[in-house]
Design a protein around this motif. Structure first.
Motif, PDB file in Angstrom:
ATOM      1  N   GLN A   1      12.650  10.407  11.144  1.00 26.10           N
ATOM      2  CA  GLN A   1      11.892   9.599  10.187  1.00 26.10           C
ATOM      3  C   GLN A   1      11.005  10.550   9.387  1.00 26.10           C
ATOM      4  O   GLN A   1       9.943  10.953   9.838  1.00 26.10           O
ATOM      5  CB  GLN A   1      11.044   8.553  10.899  1.00 26.10           C
ATOM      6  CG  GLN A   1      10.266   7.688   9.942  1.00 26.10           C
ATOM      7  CD  GLN A   1       9.405   6.668  10.673  1.00 26.10           C
ATOM      8  OE1 GLN A   1       9.440   6.544  11.878  1.00 26.10           O
ATOM      9  NE2 GLN A   1       8.621   5.940   9.918  1.00 26.10           N
TER      10      GLN A   1
ATOM     11  N   ALA B   1       8.275  12.103   7.162  1.00 24.61           N
ATOM     12  CA  ALA B   1       6.909  11.644   6.902  1.00 24.61           C
ATOM     13  C   ALA B   1       6.268  12.546   5.862  1.00 24.61           C
ATOM     14  O   ALA B   1       6.464  13.755   5.857  1.00 24.61           O
ATOM     15  CB  ALA B   1       6.114  11.660   8.190  1.00 24.61           C
TER      16      ALA B   1
ATOM     17  N   THR C   1       3.910   6.536   6.439  1.00 27.48           N
ATOM     18  CA  THR C   1       5.236   6.055   6.814  1.00 27.48           C
ATOM     19  C   THR C   1       5.114   4.586   7.186  1.00 27.48           C
ATOM     20  O   THR C   1       4.036   4.010   7.123  1.00 27.48           O
ATOM     21  CB  THR C   1       5.796   6.830   8.022  1.00 27.48           C
ATOM     22  OG1 THR C   1       4.928   6.621   9.139  1.00 27.48           O
ATOM     23  CG2 THR C   1       5.922   8.307   7.741  1.00 27.48           C
ATOM     24  N   LYS C   2       6.223   4.014   7.602  1.00 26.78           N
ATOM     25  CA  LYS C   2       6.206   2.628   8.062  1.00 26.78           C
ATOM     26  C   LYS C   2       5.207   2.459   9.205  1.00 26.78           C
ATOM     27  O   LYS C   2       4.408   1.541   9.219  1.00 26.78           O
ATOM     28  CB  LYS C   2       7.608   2.218   8.511  1.00 26.78           C
ATOM     29  CG  LYS C   2       7.693   0.809   9.028  1.00 26.78           C
ATOM     30  CD  LYS C   2       9.098   0.504   9.491  1.00 26.78           C
ATOM     31  CE  LYS C   2       9.128  -0.834  10.202  1.00 26.78           C
ATOM     32  NZ  LYS C   2      10.410  -1.072  10.831  1.00 26.78           N
ATOM     33  N   ASP C   3       5.244   3.378  10.170  1.00 24.92           N
ATOM     34  CA  ASP C   3       4.283   3.413  11.275  1.00 24.92           C
ATOM     35  C   ASP C   3       3.405   4.645  11.063  1.00 24.92           C
ATOM     36  O   ASP C   3       3.680   5.697  11.623  1.00 24.92           O
ATOM     37  CB  ASP C   3       5.000   3.503  12.622  1.00 24.92           C
ATOM     38  CG  ASP C   3       5.927   2.329  12.848  1.00 24.92           C
ATOM     39  OD1 ASP C   3       5.513   1.199  12.537  1.00 24.92           O
ATOM     40  OD2 ASP C   3       7.063   2.540  13.319  1.00 24.92           O
ATOM     41  N   SER C   4       2.379   4.531  10.235  1.00 22.05           N
ATOM     42  CA  SER C   4       1.543   5.678   9.858  1.00 22.05           C
ATOM     43  C   SER C   4       1.078   6.458  11.075  1.00 22.05           C
ATOM     44  O   SER C   4       0.775   5.899  12.117  1.00 22.05           O
ATOM     45  CB  SER C   4       0.337   5.200   9.058  1.00 22.05           C
ATOM     46  OG  SER C   4       0.752   4.646   7.844  1.00 22.05           O
TER      47      SER C   4
END
Length: 139
Positions: free
Chosen positions: A35, A37, A63-66
């Motif tokens: 993923q 970042a 990101t989607k899940d910072s």
């Protein structure tokens, strides 16, 4: 938030008092993994002597899940071509999520009149190996 503001003010004061020993900088970083970042970076560099310096940096990855990362590195001033300096580095970091990891890479510094441009490709080594590329300006 109060701790962040206090930390920034303290950091600014230290930089002003020790202008020749410390450089403060901002930049961006990207980590290539399953993923990818990308995000901003804040860096403080301490020039120990003519051959060594240390740097601490904080990255916030969007990101989607910072997530975020804090790295502490030691650099050795190996060689210079013209004004461009090449410094191998090694260090330790903490990633959220991810935990503790090791860092190894090469820092390229390009001095300008009143600031320093840095480019830092490195490997982040923990359970797997990731490649990261950061760059920015030190004042």
């Amino acid at each position: 938030m109060r701790i962040l503001i206090t930390s920034i003010l303290t950091l600014f004061t230290v930089i002003c008092l020790h202008a020749q020993l410390f450089n403060f900088g901002v930049g961006t970083g990207i980590v290539f993994s399953d993923q990818t970042a990308f995000g901003p970076q804040i860096r403080l560099q301490y020039n120990m002597d003519e051959k060594f310096n240390m740097a601490a940096s904080y990255n916030y990855y969007i990101t989607k899940d910072s997530g975020s990362a804090f790295d502490f590195d030691l650099r050795y001033k190996l060689f210079q071509i013209g004004n461009v300096r090449f410094n191998p580095m090694a260090g330790i970091g903490y990633r959220n999520p991810g935990g503790v990891n090791l860092n190894a890479g090469l820092v390229t510094e390009i001095p300008q009149n009143s600031f320093l441009i840095y480019i830092e490709p490195k490997f982040i080594i923990d359970e797997t190996v990731f490649f990261a590329l950061t760059g920015g300006i030190l004042f």
